[in-house]
Design a protein around this motif. Structure first.
Motif, PDB file in Angstrom:
ATOM      1  N   ASP A   1       0.790  -1.230   0.000  1.00 54.87           N
ATOM      2  CA  ASP A   1       0.000   0.000   0.000  1.00 54.87           C
ATOM      3  C   ASP A   1       0.829   1.292   0.000  1.00 54.87           C
ATOM      4  O   ASP A   1       0.298   2.356  -0.237  1.00 54.87           O
ATOM      5  CB  ASP A   1      -0.983   0.018   1.170  1.00 54.87           C
ATOM      6  N   GLY A   2       2.130   1.214   0.272  1.00 51.85           N
ATOM      7  CA  GLY A   2       2.996   2.388   0.211  1.00 51.85           C
ATOM      8  C   GLY A   2       2.800   3.396   1.328  1.00 51.85           C
ATOM      9  O   GLY A   2       3.249   4.535   1.211  1.00 51.85           O
ATOM     10  N   ALA A   3       2.147   3.012   2.412  1.00 45.55           N
ATOM     11  CA  ALA A   3       1.882   3.940   3.509  1.00 45.55           C
ATOM     12  C   ALA A   3       3.163   4.242   4.288  1.00 45.55           C
ATOM     13  O   ALA A   3       3.988   3.369   4.532  1.00 45.55           O
ATOM     14  CB  ALA A   3       0.837   3.356   4.453  1.00 45.55           C
ATOM     15  N   ALA A   4       3.314   5.495   4.675  1.00 47.61           N
ATOM     16  CA  ALA A   4       4.495   5.914   5.427  1.00 47.61           C
ATOM     17  C   ALA A   4       4.449   5.447   6.876  1.00 47.61           C
ATOM     18  O   ALA A   4       5.476   5.396   7.544  1.00 47.61           O
ATOM     19  CB  ALA A   4       4.631   7.424   5.385  1.00 47.61           C
ATOM     20  N   SER A   5       3.275   5.086   7.369  1.00 49.17           N
ATOM     21  CA  SER A   5       3.160   4.645   8.767  1.00 49.17           C
ATOM     22  C   SER A   5       3.974   3.373   9.015  1.00 49.17           C
ATOM     23  O   SER A   5       4.490   3.169  10.118  1.00 49.17           O
ATOM     24  CB  SER A   5       1.698   4.409   9.131  1.00 49.17           C
ATOM     25  N   HIS A   6       4.121   2.550   7.997  1.00 46.60           N
ATOM     26  CA  HIS A   6       4.924   1.334   8.148  1.00 46.60           C
ATOM     27  C   HIS A   6       6.396   1.680   8.371  1.00 46.60           C
ATOM     28  O   HIS A   6       7.082   1.026   9.154  1.00 46.60           O
ATOM     29  CB  HIS A   6       4.788   0.436   6.916  1.00 46.60           C
ATOM     30  N   THR A   7       6.863   2.723   7.702  1.00 48.26           N
ATOM     31  CA  THR A   7       8.254   3.157   7.872  1.00 48.26           C
ATOM     32  C   THR A   7       8.497   3.609   9.308  1.00 48.26           C
ATOM     33  O   THR A   7       9.516   3.269   9.910  1.00 48.26           O
ATOM     34  CB  THR A   7       8.587   4.303   6.910  1.00 48.26           C
ATOM     35  N   TYR A   8       7.559   4.360   9.864  1.00 47.56           N
ATOM     36  CA  TYR A   8       7.724   4.843  11.233  1.00 47.56           C
ATOM     37  C   TYR A   8       7.720   3.683  12.234  1.00 47.56           C
ATOM     38  O   TYR A   8       8.493   3.691  13.186  1.00 47.56           O
ATOM     39  CB  TYR A   8       6.629   5.848  11.579  1.00 47.56           C
ATOM     40  N   GLN A   9       6.877   2.698  11.995  1.00 41.19           N
ATOM     41  CA  GLN A   9       6.867   1.531  12.874  1.00 41.19           C
ATOM     42  C   GLN A   9       8.168   0.745  12.764  1.00 41.19           C
ATOM     43  O   GLN A   9       8.704   0.283  13.772  1.00 41.19           O
ATOM     44  CB  GLN A   9       5.685   0.625  12.536  1.00 41.19           C
ATOM     45  N   MET A  10       8.692   0.602  11.542  1.00 41.28           N
ATOM     46  CA  MET A  10       9.960  -0.110  11.358  1.00 41.28           C
ATOM     47  C   MET A  10      11.107   0.635  12.026  1.00 41.28           C
ATOM     48  O   MET A  10      12.026   0.021  12.575  1.00 41.28           O
ATOM     49  CB  MET A  10      10.247  -0.324   9.867  1.00 41.28           C
ATOM     50  N   ARG A  11      11.068   1.961  12.000  1.00 40.36           N
ATOM     51  CA  ARG A  11      12.116   2.747  12.663  1.00 40.36           C
ATOM     52  C   ARG A  11      12.087   2.519  14.173  1.00 40.36           C
ATOM     53  O   ARG A  11      13.139   2.433  14.808  1.00 40.36           O
ATOM     54  CB  ARG A  11      11.941   4.230  12.362  1.00 40.36           C
ATOM     55  N   ARG A  12      10.891   2.455  14.759  1.00 42.59           N
ATOM     56  CA  ARG A  12      10.792   2.205  16.197  1.00 42.59           C
ATOM     57  C   ARG A  12      11.343   0.834  16.557  1.00 42.59           C
ATOM     58  O   ARG A  12      12.093   0.683  17.524  1.00 42.59           O
ATOM     59  CB  ARG A  12       9.340   2.332  16.656  1.00 42.59           C
ATOM     60  N   ILE A  13      10.986  -0.168  15.769  1.00 48.11           N
ATOM     61  CA  ILE A  13      11.486  -1.527  16.029  1.00 48.11           C
ATOM     62  C   ILE A  13      13.006  -1.563  15.881  1.00 48.11           C
ATOM     63  O   ILE A  13      13.711  -2.163  16.702  1.00 48.11           O
ATOM     64  CB  ILE A  13      10.819  -2.541  15.078  1.00 48.11           C
ATOM     65  N   SER A  14      13.524  -0.900  14.870  1.00 47.35           N
ATOM     66  CA  SER A  14      14.965  -0.887  14.634  1.00 47.35           C
ATOM     67  C   SER A  14      15.712  -0.151  15.742  1.00 47.35           C
ATOM     68  O   SER A  14      16.802  -0.571  16.141  1.00 47.35           O
ATOM     69  CB  SER A  14      15.279  -0.235  13.295  1.00 47.35           C
ATOM     70  N   ALA A  15      15.149   0.927  16.236  1.00 47.14           N
ATOM     71  CA  ALA A  15      15.802   1.676  17.319  1.00 47.14           C
ATOM     72  C   ALA A  15      15.939   0.810  18.568  1.00 47.14           C
ATOM     73  O   ALA A  15      16.994   0.780  19.205  1.00 47.14           O
ATOM     74  CB  ALA A  15      15.013   2.937  17.636  1.00 47.14           C
TER      75      ALA A  15
END
Length: 89
Positions: A17-31
């Protein structure tokens, strides 16, 4: 392993779906993953070296080991960047 599955699931969902919310969630998990990796690496180095070191100068070995691994990572990233730049990517 749980973080890997979460990142993969979010990445596949973002591909659909290309949603940016997935990127923010992945950043939190990665941090959180980076922080846990740093703590685990430092504690493992301390425990391994405490068991094999006979001298009294082992207090800061975990910090030295972690700092050395960061320097090695930076060197590897710089090297890969130069290689990719020379190949035109």
């Amino acid at each position: 392993m749980v973080a890997f599955r979460g990142l993969r699931t979010l990445s596949l969902a973002q591909d659909k779906d290309g949603a940016a919310s997935h990127t923010y969630q992945m950043r939190r998990i990665s941090a959180v993953g980076i922080f846990l990796f740093a703590i685990t690496l430092t504690l493992a180095a301390v425990m391994w070296m405490k068991g094999s070191c006979t001298s009294g100068s082992r207090r800061c070995y975990g910090v030295y080991y972690f700092a050395g691994s960061v320097w090695m990572t930076l060197g590897t990233v710089y090297f890969l960047t130069m290689v990719l730049k020379r190949t035109g990517r």
